[in-house]
Design a protein around this motif. Structure first.
Motif, PDB file in Angstrom:
ATOM      1  N   GLU A  81      71.903  10.706  16.938  1.00 16.90           N
ATOM      2  CA  GLU A  81      71.240   9.333  17.402  1.00 16.90           C
ATOM      3  C   GLU A  81      70.540   9.255  18.589  1.00 16.90           C
ATOM      4  OE1 GLU A  81      75.619   8.831  18.237  1.00 16.90           O
ATOM      5  OE2 GLU A  81      74.481   9.590  16.601  1.00 16.90           O
ATOM      6  N   ILE A  82      71.287  10.088  19.655  1.00 16.71           N
ATOM      7  CA  ILE A  82      70.732  10.243  20.945  1.00 16.71           C
ATOM      8  C   ILE A  82      69.357  11.161  21.028  1.00 16.71           C
ATOM      9  CG2 ILE A  82      71.273  11.174  23.398  1.00 16.71           C
ATOM     10  CD1 ILE A  82      73.128   8.642  22.464  1.00 16.71           C
ATOM     11  N   LEU A  83      69.655  12.048  20.117  1.00 18.46           N
ATOM     12  CA  LEU A  83      68.214  12.762  19.905  1.00 18.46           C
ATOM     13  C   LEU A  83      67.073  12.098  19.574  1.00 18.46           C
ATOM     14  CD1 LEU A  83      67.352  15.873  20.692  1.00 18.46           C
ATOM     15  CD2 LEU A  83      67.993  16.301  18.061  1.00 18.46           C
ATOM     16  N   LEU A  84      67.323  11.160  18.550  1.00 15.25           N
ATOM     17  CA  LEU A  84      66.200  10.567  17.924  1.00 15.25           C
ATOM     18  C   LEU A  84      66.061   9.046  18.648  1.00 15.25           C
ATOM     19  CD1 LEU A  84      67.682  10.759  14.188  1.00 15.25           C
ATOM     20  CD2 LEU A  84      65.847  12.097  15.386  1.00 15.25           C
ATOM     21  N   GLY A  85      66.865   8.897  19.806  1.00 14.76           N
ATOM     22  CA  GLY A  85      66.638   7.651  20.611  1.00 14.76           C
ATOM     23  C   GLY A  85      65.571   7.704  21.867  1.00 14.76           C
ATOM     24  N   SER A  86      65.403   7.069  22.535  1.00 13.16           N
ATOM     25  CA  SER A  86      64.561   7.051  23.808  1.00 13.16           C
ATOM     26  C   SER A  86      64.271   8.485  24.498  1.00 13.16           C
ATOM     27  CB  SER A  86      64.887   5.686  24.778  1.00 13.16           C
ATOM     28  OG  SER A  86      66.054   5.984  25.261  1.00 13.16           O
ATOM     29  N   THR A  87      65.334   8.980  24.678  1.00 17.80           N
ATOM     30  CA  THR A  87      65.209  10.297  25.548  1.00 17.80           C
ATOM     31  C   THR A  87      65.005  11.493  24.645  1.00 17.80           C
ATOM     32  OG1 THR A  87      67.723  10.276  25.525  1.00 17.80           O
ATOM     33  CG2 THR A  87      66.678   9.061  27.339  1.00 17.80           C
ATOM     34  N   GLY A  88      64.977  11.442  23.546  1.00 12.87           N
ATOM     35  CA  GLY A  88      64.807  12.644  22.613  1.00 12.87           C
ATOM     36  C   GLY A  88      63.994  13.597  22.925  1.00 12.87           C
ATOM     37  N   GLY A  89      62.707  13.019  23.371  1.00 15.32           N
ATOM     38  CA  GLY A  89      61.807  13.990  23.607  1.00 15.32           C
ATOM     39  C   GLY A  89      61.778  14.966  24.980  1.00 15.32           C
ATOM     40  N   TYR A  90      62.657  14.131  25.759  1.00 21.64           N
ATOM     41  CA  TYR A  90      62.947  14.802  27.223  1.00 21.64           C
ATOM     42  C   TYR A  90      63.920  15.903  26.945  1.00 21.64           C
ATOM     43  CZ  TYR A  90      61.180  10.772  29.462  1.00 21.64           C
ATOM     44  OH  TYR A  90      60.384   9.521  29.978  1.00 21.64           O
ATOM     45  N   PHE A  91      64.852  15.959  25.823  1.00 26.05           N
ATOM     46  CA  PHE A  91      65.659  16.979  25.495  1.00 26.05           C
ATOM     47  C   PHE A  91      64.669  18.132  24.948  1.00 26.05           C
ATOM     48  CE2 PHE A  91      68.695  13.779  24.876  1.00 26.05           C
ATOM     49  CZ  PHE A  91      69.726  14.076  25.864  1.00 26.05           C
ATOM     50  N   ILE A  92      63.668  17.932  24.299  1.00 29.88           N
ATOM     51  CA  ILE A  92      62.764  18.971  23.852  1.00 29.88           C
ATOM     52  C   ILE A  92      62.156  19.631  25.093  1.00 29.88           C
ATOM     53  CG2 ILE A  92      60.731  19.556  22.211  1.00 29.88           C
ATOM     54  CD1 ILE A  92      61.588  17.252  20.540  1.00 29.88           C
ATOM     55  N   GLY A  93      61.938  18.826  26.005  1.00 32.07           N
ATOM     56  CA  GLY A  93      60.910  19.116  27.343  1.00 32.07           C
ATOM     57  C   GLY A  93      61.953  20.212  28.016  1.00 32.07           C
ATOM     58  N   LEU A  94      63.271  19.994  28.018  1.00 31.03           N
ATOM     59  CA  LEU A  94      64.197  20.769  28.808  1.00 31.03           C
ATOM     60  C   LEU A  94      64.073  22.126  28.294  1.00 31.03           C
ATOM     61  CD1 LEU A  94      67.222  18.388  29.167  1.00 31.03           C
ATOM     62  CD2 LEU A  94      65.768  18.885  30.714  1.00 31.03           C
ATOM     63  N   ILE A  95      64.163  22.235  26.855  1.00 27.72           N
ATOM     64  CA  ILE A  95      63.970  23.574  26.339  1.00 27.72           C
ATOM     65  C   ILE A  95      62.755  24.396  26.594  1.00 27.72           C
ATOM     66  CG2 ILE A  95      63.982  24.762  23.903  1.00 27.72           C
ATOM     67  CD1 ILE A  95      65.881  22.512  22.912  1.00 27.72           C
ATOM     68  N   ILE A  96      61.605  23.599  26.590  1.00 27.28           N
ATOM     69  CA  ILE A  96      60.403  24.375  27.026  1.00 27.28           C
ATOM     70  C   ILE A  96      60.184  24.643  28.232  1.00 27.28           C
ATOM     71  CG2 ILE A  96      57.904  23.934  26.818  1.00 27.28           C
ATOM     72  CD1 ILE A  96      58.226  21.908  24.556  1.00 27.28           C
ATOM     73  N   ALA A  97      60.783  23.638  29.335  1.00 31.42           N
ATOM     74  CA  ALA A  97      60.830  24.161  30.666  1.00 31.42           C
ATOM     75  C   ALA A  97      61.395  25.294  30.886  1.00 31.42           C
ATOM     76  CB  ALA A  97      60.926  22.725  31.312  1.00 31.42           C
ATOM     77  N   SER A  98      62.485  25.333  30.426  1.00 30.75           N
ATOM     78  CA  SER A  98      63.640  26.333  30.715  1.00 30.75           C
ATOM     79  C   SER A  98      62.996  27.687  30.394  1.00 30.75           C
ATOM     80  CB  SER A  98      64.939  26.049  30.334  1.00 30.75           C
ATOM     81  OG  SER A  98      64.949  26.313  29.055  1.00 30.75           O
ATOM     82  N   TYR A  99      62.396  27.576  29.276  1.00 30.28           N
ATOM     83  CA  TYR A  99      61.617  29.121  28.734  1.00 30.28           C
ATOM     84  C   TYR A  99      60.450  29.219  29.807  1.00 30.28           C
ATOM     85  CZ  TYR A  99      58.968  32.356  26.111  1.00 30.28           C
ATOM     86  OH  TYR A  99      58.599  33.417  25.540  1.00 30.28           O
ATOM     87  N   PHE A 100      59.766  28.238  30.356  1.00 30.59           N
ATOM     88  CA  PHE A 100      58.607  28.635  31.083  1.00 30.59           C
ATOM     89  C   PHE A 100      58.979  29.091  32.424  1.00 30.59           C
ATOM     90  CE2 PHE A 100      55.535  26.833  34.478  1.00 30.59           C
ATOM     91  CZ  PHE A 100      54.459  27.720  34.052  1.00 30.59           C
ATOM     92  N   VAL A 101      59.968  28.418  32.963  1.00 29.73           N
ATOM     93  CA  VAL A 101      60.420  28.864  34.405  1.00 29.73           C
ATOM     94  C   VAL A 101      61.075  30.399  34.253  1.00 29.73           C
ATOM     95  CG1 VAL A 101      62.063  28.404  36.218  1.00 29.73           C
ATOM     96  CG2 VAL A 101      60.752  26.607  35.185  1.00 29.73           C
ATOM     97  N   GLY A 102      61.734  30.641  33.287  1.00 28.42           N
ATOM     98  CA  GLY A 102      62.481  31.961  32.971  1.00 28.42           C
ATOM     99  C   GLY A 102      61.444  32.773  32.836  1.00 28.42           C
ATOM    100  N   LEU A 103      60.201  32.455  32.254  1.00 29.22           N
ATOM    101  CA  LEU A 103      59.082  33.637  32.057  1.00 29.22           C
ATOM    102  C   LEU A 103      58.633  33.804  33.238  1.00 29.22           C
ATOM    103  CD1 LEU A 103      56.974  34.985  30.171  1.00 29.22           C
ATOM    104  CD2 LEU A 103      55.779  32.992  30.185  1.00 29.22           C
ATOM    105  N   ILE A 104      58.143  32.887  34.001  1.00 26.43           N
ATOM    106  CA  ILE A 104      57.575  33.223  35.358  1.00 26.43           C
ATOM    107  C   ILE A 104      58.682  33.880  36.371  1.00 26.43           C
ATOM    108  CG2 ILE A 104      56.668  32.306  37.361  1.00 26.43           C
ATOM    109  CD1 ILE A 104      54.822  31.967  34.943  1.00 26.43           C
ATOM    110  N   SER A 105      59.854  33.840  36.306  1.00 30.47           N
ATOM    111  CA  SER A 105      60.951  34.258  37.050  1.00 30.47           C
ATOM    112  C   SER A 105      61.204  35.828  36.739  1.00 30.47           C
ATOM    113  CB  SER A 105      62.267  33.469  36.976  1.00 30.47           C
ATOM    114  OG  SER A 105      63.225  34.129  37.592  1.00 30.47           O
ATOM    115  N   GLU A 106      61.091  36.053  35.595  1.00 27.60           N
ATOM    116  CA  GLU A 106      61.123  37.355  34.811  1.00 27.60           C
ATOM    117  C   GLU A 106      60.069  38.460  35.139  1.00 27.60           C
ATOM    118  OE1 GLU A 106      63.937  37.461  30.894  1.00 27.60           O
ATOM    119  OE2 GLU A 106      61.666  37.239  30.966  1.00 27.60           O
ATOM    120  N   ARG A 107      58.897  37.934  35.002  1.00 31.21           N
ATOM    121  CA  ARG A 107      57.649  38.596  34.809  1.00 31.21           C
ATOM    122  C   ARG A 107      57.029  38.958  36.307  1.00 31.21           C
ATOM    123  NH1 ARG A 107      54.306  37.663  29.417  1.00 31.21           N
ATOM    124  NH2 ARG A 107      56.080  38.341  27.679  1.00 31.21           N
ATOM    125  N   TYR A 108      57.207  37.878  37.217  1.00 30.02           N
ATOM    126  CA  TYR A 108      56.441  37.950  38.452  1.00 30.02           C
ATOM    127  C   TYR A 108      57.523  37.695  39.764  1.00 30.02           C
ATOM    128  CZ  TYR A 108      52.921  36.983  34.954  1.00 30.02           C
ATOM    129  OH  TYR A 108      52.061  36.953  33.795  1.00 30.02           O
TER     130      TYR A 108
END
Length: 200
Positions: free
Chosen positions: A98-125
């Motif tokens: 119910e938390i994932l489907l609530g008002s903050t659910g989209g932010y949880f998805i964003g955390l996953i995407i953001a951690s991937y992006f930061v990790g990509l830049i940190s690894e490659r450059y």
């Protein structure tokens, strides 16, 4: 410890993390998921929005710095999945689907995407691991990759509740109150990159 020893130690530790076994990286991902859960308990509620200020954003962005795109992202997937399944470590010691489907659910998805992006830049450059470039990288991850799905999820939640809002009101509820705190978290994460990550 002189400066050369510091640089050498920093590089050796980073390379050991990158070259560690899959089992070790999985364990580190779980540990960073736990760290995110702990940081999520740092909460500043705001009376005009269902979205509170929490420390989990800082944790998610830091995961990518140290674990890279794959395992940094995995740490956030574990954080969300375990929180939905049975560990009440979302903000305010909450959990469940119910938390994932609530008002903050989209932010949880964003955390996953953001951690991937930061990790990509940190690894490659390696040159991007300095303070200024990493602050820009983390800023993009924070304000674009977390807030776009976060605001979309908040808008959908409010619409389904029968209280749709306009874009200005949505930004006042889900973005603008958090800007100053996010800048502090971005600068703190960029400082971690400057201090602990090798630049070559």
């Amino acid at each position: 410890m002189n400066i050369d020893s510091y640089y050498s130690t920093r590089k050796n530790v980073f390379e050991r993390i990158q070259d560690s076994s899959t089992a070790t990286k999985l364990l580190m991902s779980l540990m960073m998921a736990c760290f995110t859960g702990i940081m999520a308990q740092i909460i500043i509620p705001l009376p005009w929005t269902p979205v509170p200020i929490t420390g989990q954003t800082f944790a998610a962005l830091s995961c990518g710095l140290f674990l890279g795109r794959k395992y940094g992202c995995l740490s956030q997937i574990l954080y969300v999945a375990l929180g939905v399944a049975f560990i009440p470590w979302f903000g305010g010691m909450t959990g469940g689907v119910e938390i994932l489907l609530g008002s903050t659910g989209g932010y949880f998805i964003g955390l996953i995407i953001a951690s991937y992006f930061v990790g990509l830049i940190s690894e490659r450059y390696a040159e991007a691991r300095n303070f200024k470039k990493m602050a820009v990288t983390i800023g993009i991850a924070n304000f674009a990759l977390i807030y776009i799905p976060g605001l979309a999820g908040l808008a959908l939640f409010l619409a389904l509740q029968g209280t749709p809002v306009g874009i200005v009101e949505l930004l006042m509820m889900g973005l603008i109150p958090f800007i100053i705190g996010d800048i502090v978290k971005i600068l703190a994460a960029a400082s971690l990159s400057k201090v602990f990550l090798p630049k070559d």
